[in-house]
Motif scaffolding. Structure first.
Motif, mmCIF file in Angstrom:
data_model
loop_
_atom_site.group_PDB
_atom_site.id
_atom_site.type_symbol
_atom_site.label_atom_id
_atom_site.label_comp_id
_atom_site.label_asym_id
_atom_site.label_seq_id
_atom_site.Cartn_x
_atom_site.Cartn_y
_atom_site.Cartn_z
ATOM 1 N N PHE A 65 0.827 -1.203 0.000
ATOM 2 C CA PHE A 65 0.000 0.000 0.000
ATOM 3 C C PHE A 65 0.865 1.258 0.000
ATOM 4 N N MET A 66 1.938 1.254 0.779
ATOM 5 C CA MET A 66 2.749 2.459 0.948
ATOM 6 C C MET A 66 3.529 2.833 -0.300
ATOM 7 N N ILE A 67 4.013 1.832 -1.056
ATOM 8 C CA ILE A 67 4.878 2.173 -2.180
ATOM 9 C C ILE A 67 4.119 2.867 -3.306
ATOM 10 N N MET A 68 2.807 2.682 -3.370
ATOM 11 C CA MET A 68 2.038 3.344 -4.416
ATOM 12 C C MET A 68 2.148 4.860 -4.308
ATOM 13 N N MET A 69 2.165 5.379 -3.077
ATOM 14 C CA MET A 69 2.103 6.824 -2.886
ATOM 15 C C MET A 69 3.382 7.542 -3.312
ATOM 16 N N PRO A 70 4.573 7.114 -2.886
ATOM 17 C CA PRO A 70 5.776 7.793 -3.389
ATOM 18 C C PRO A 70 6.056 7.513 -4.864
ATOM 19 N N LEU A 71 5.412 6.505 -5.445
ATOM 20 C CA LEU A 71 5.610 6.230 -6.870
ATOM 21 C C LEU A 71 4.842 7.201 -7.758
ATOM 22 N N GLY A 72 4.121 8.140 -7.157
ATOM 23 C CA GLY A 72 3.378 9.119 -7.944
ATOM 24 C C GLY A 72 4.263 9.886 -8.913
ATOM 25 N N VAL A 73 5.504 10.187 -8.493
ATOM 26 C CA VAL A 73 6.400 10.951 -9.370
ATOM 27 C C VAL A 73 6.826 10.133 -10.587
ATOM 28 N N PHE A 74 6.689 8.808 -10.514
ATOM 29 C CA PHE A 74 6.990 7.953 -11.667
ATOM 30 C C PHE A 74 5.733 7.681 -12.492
ATOM 31 N N LEU A 75 4.619 7.430 -11.803
ATOM 32 C CA LEU A 75 3.408 6.990 -12.489
ATOM 33 C C LEU A 75 2.721 8.130 -13.240
ATOM 34 N N MET A 76 2.707 9.336 -12.671
ATOM 35 C CA MET A 76 2.009 10.440 -13.338
ATOM 36 C C MET A 76 2.626 10.772 -14.699
ATOM 37 N N PRO A 77 3.954 10.898 -14.812
ATOM 38 C CA PRO A 77 4.509 11.133 -16.156
ATOM 39 C C PRO A 77 4.485 9.892 -17.046
ATOM 40 N N LEU B 78 -6.904 8.159 -7.677
ATOM 41 C CA LEU B 78 -7.792 7.023 -7.926
ATOM 42 C C LEU B 78 -7.043 5.703 -7.770
ATOM 43 N N LEU B 79 -5.776 5.679 -8.200
ATOM 44 C CA LEU B 79 -4.968 4.466 -8.030
ATOM 45 C C LEU B 79 -4.788 4.142 -6.549
ATOM 46 N N VAL B 80 -4.603 5.182 -5.746
ATOM 47 C CA VAL B 80 -4.440 4.981 -4.307
ATOM 48 C C VAL B 80 -5.762 4.566 -3.661
ATOM 49 N N ILE C 106 -0.898 11.926 2.942
ATOM 50 C CA ILE C 106 0.113 10.940 2.567
ATOM 51 C C ILE C 106 0.373 10.845 1.056
ATOM 52 N N PRO C 107 -0.658 10.763 0.189
ATOM 53 C CA PRO C 107 -0.386 10.468 -1.228
ATOM 54 C C PRO C 107 0.525 11.459 -1.934
ATOM 55 N N ALA D 19 -10.036 9.647 1.892
ATOM 56 C CA ALA D 19 -9.041 10.691 2.141
ATOM 57 C C ALA D 19 -8.166 10.908 0.905
ATOM 58 N N ALA D 20 -7.699 9.804 0.298
ATOM 59 C CA ALA D 20 -6.863 9.919 -0.896
ATOM 60 C C ALA D 20 -7.630 10.564 -2.043
ATOM 61 N N PHE D 21 -8.907 10.187 -2.187
ATOM 62 C CA PHE D 21 -9.723 10.746 -3.272
ATOM 63 C C PHE D 21 -9.981 12.231 -3.051
ATOM 64 N N VAL D 22 -10.311 12.597 -1.817
ATOM 65 C CA VAL D 22 -10.560 14.012 -1.502
ATOM 66 C C VAL D 22 -9.295 14.834 -1.718
ATOM 67 N N ALA D 23 -8.140 14.292 -1.305
ATOM 68 C CA ALA D 23 -6.871 14.995 -1.535
ATOM 69 C C ALA D 23 -6.647 15.216 -3.028
#
Length: 397
Positions: A23-35, A46-48, A230-231, A354-358
């Motif tokens: 669960f945790m690794i998805m959030m810092p991977l945002g800088v890789f997944l978004m681009p 939504l992924l989170v 967190i995300p 929380a992740a969706f609202v963020a």
């Protein structure tokens, strides 16, 4: 604690490590997944949230049957299917396939937390349950200290696929040890299995019981308030504060060390001084840190940032340990599995919402990639956590 207790704690904390790390690794991977997928902050959220919302739904549905079965069997079956979903995440070639894989992993991951908590509550008396929960929650600390930095190293060195494949492989190595050494957990099963209608009656009883109903809402607020911010920690630290990708793993390393110490230390203190008291201390300590983190200015010295995150991780972990221990005591063993499934469901739904609202609040500057609105997420996080404290003092005092 005897030897069998220590074996159970070791197995469950190791399992918790892989479960939490996924669960945790998805959030810092945002800088890789978004681009990589060319997606917006909302799509990333939504992924989170897909994982946690599907976990919340499955946890709720599981409450109607889990107390009819050996907790070990439920745990092992759910864990294996969860690992299959995690490996599928690592092999996903498109955004929508990754989203589906996260839903699949969350569906079975939602059964794991409730079973772990129920096993701990069935095995350890309330007088030493804070210590036991502290050991289990140290899985979060180890995931932060070792797992997330190593996962980010794999993502930097290879690709974003590698961390998921690493977690899945590690989990399958653990499976035979759980099967062999974790004892049967069926003492809660009565001579007659409860029917679906009887389980529905239990649900009705939970929501008619003011203490249990409030305890579930408390869990929702506790987790939601924490995971609002967190995300987007990693993208904010890189795109707004100005750190490079080699620095951000240190945040999780320092935070994880602090969490590991606090999970075990504060668990013991809570057993002696009172769980509500320690929960209050940890929450009030976290409030100014949330304000600081979500408003951190560009160019902040790295050692200042690491110190802030270290204390914040420690306070958050202490809050989780004591909050979970308090909630576990509002129901007896015969229906604990069902109640903990409801509780896990509320936690997952709180996290997912929380992740969706963020994601709805935070936007991205198209030119600089800087995040806009992260400070508002911080204010909402503080308000939600203070509401959880107000409710906790009503329920557990």
């Amino acid at each position: 604690m005897n030897k069998s207790h220590k074996i159970i704690l070791f197995l469950l904390s190791t399992l918790n490590f892989t479960h939490i790390l996924d669960f945790m690794i998805m959030m810092p991977l945002g800088v890789f997944l978004m681009p990589f997928f060319k997606i917006s902050p909302l799509q990333f959220s939504l992924l989170v949230s897909a994982y946690t919302i599907s976990a919340g739904i499955s946890g709720f549905l599981a409450a109607f049957f889990v107390d009819n079965f050996d907790r070990k069997r439920i745990l092992l079956s759910a864990y294996i299917l969860f690992l299959v979903g995690t490996i599928a995440c690592g092999m996903a070639p498109t955004f929508y396939l990754l989203l589906f894989a996260r839903i699949f992993a969350g569906t079975f991951g939602g059964l794991i937390g409730a079973q772990v908590t129920s096993i701990i509550a069935d095995t350890f008396s309330y007088e030493i349950r804070g210590r036991a929960m502290g050991v289990i929650m140290s899985g979060f600390a180890v995931a932060s200290t070792l797992g997330v930095p190593f996962a980010l190293f794999l993502a930097n060195r290879f690709s974003w696929h590698a961390p998921f494949l690493f977690v899945g492989t590690l989990g399958f190595i653990l499976v035979p040890f759980i099967a062999k050494f974790l004892p049967k957990m069926n003492s809660h099963i009565g001579t007659e299995k409860k029917s679906f209608l009887q389980k529905t009656a239990i649900l009705s009883t939970v929501f008619k019981n003011k203490t249990q109903r409030n305890a579930l809402f408390f869990s929702f607020l506790m987790m939601g308030g924490h995971f609002l911010m967190i995300p987007f920690i990693n993208p904010f630290m890189i795109n707004n504060v100005g750190y490079d990708t080699d620095f951000t793993p240190l945040i999780y390393l320092f935070g994880g060390v602090a969490s590991f110490i606090s999970a075990n230390l504060l668990g013991k203190i809570a057993d002696k001084k009172g769980k509500l008291k320690v929960y209050t201390w940890c929450l009030l300590a976290a409030i100014p840190l949330i304000l600081t983190i979500t408003n951190l200015p560009a160019g902040t010295k790295s050692y200042v940032t690491l110190a802030i995150f270290g204390v914040w991780f420690a306070a958050s972990t202490g809050r989780g340990v004591t909050g979970t221990a308090m909630v576990s005591n509002v129901v007896d063993s015969s229906t604990r599995g069902s109640f903990q499934s409801f509780n896990s469901s509320m936690q997952q739904l709180g996290t997912g919402l929380a992740a969706f609202v963020a994601g709805l609040i935070v936007t991205k500057n198209s030119q600089t990639n800087a995040l806009i609105g992260y400070d508002l997420v911080g204010y909402l996080s503080m308000f939600t956590l203070l509401c959880s404290l107000f409710l906790a003092r009503k329920i557990f005092k």
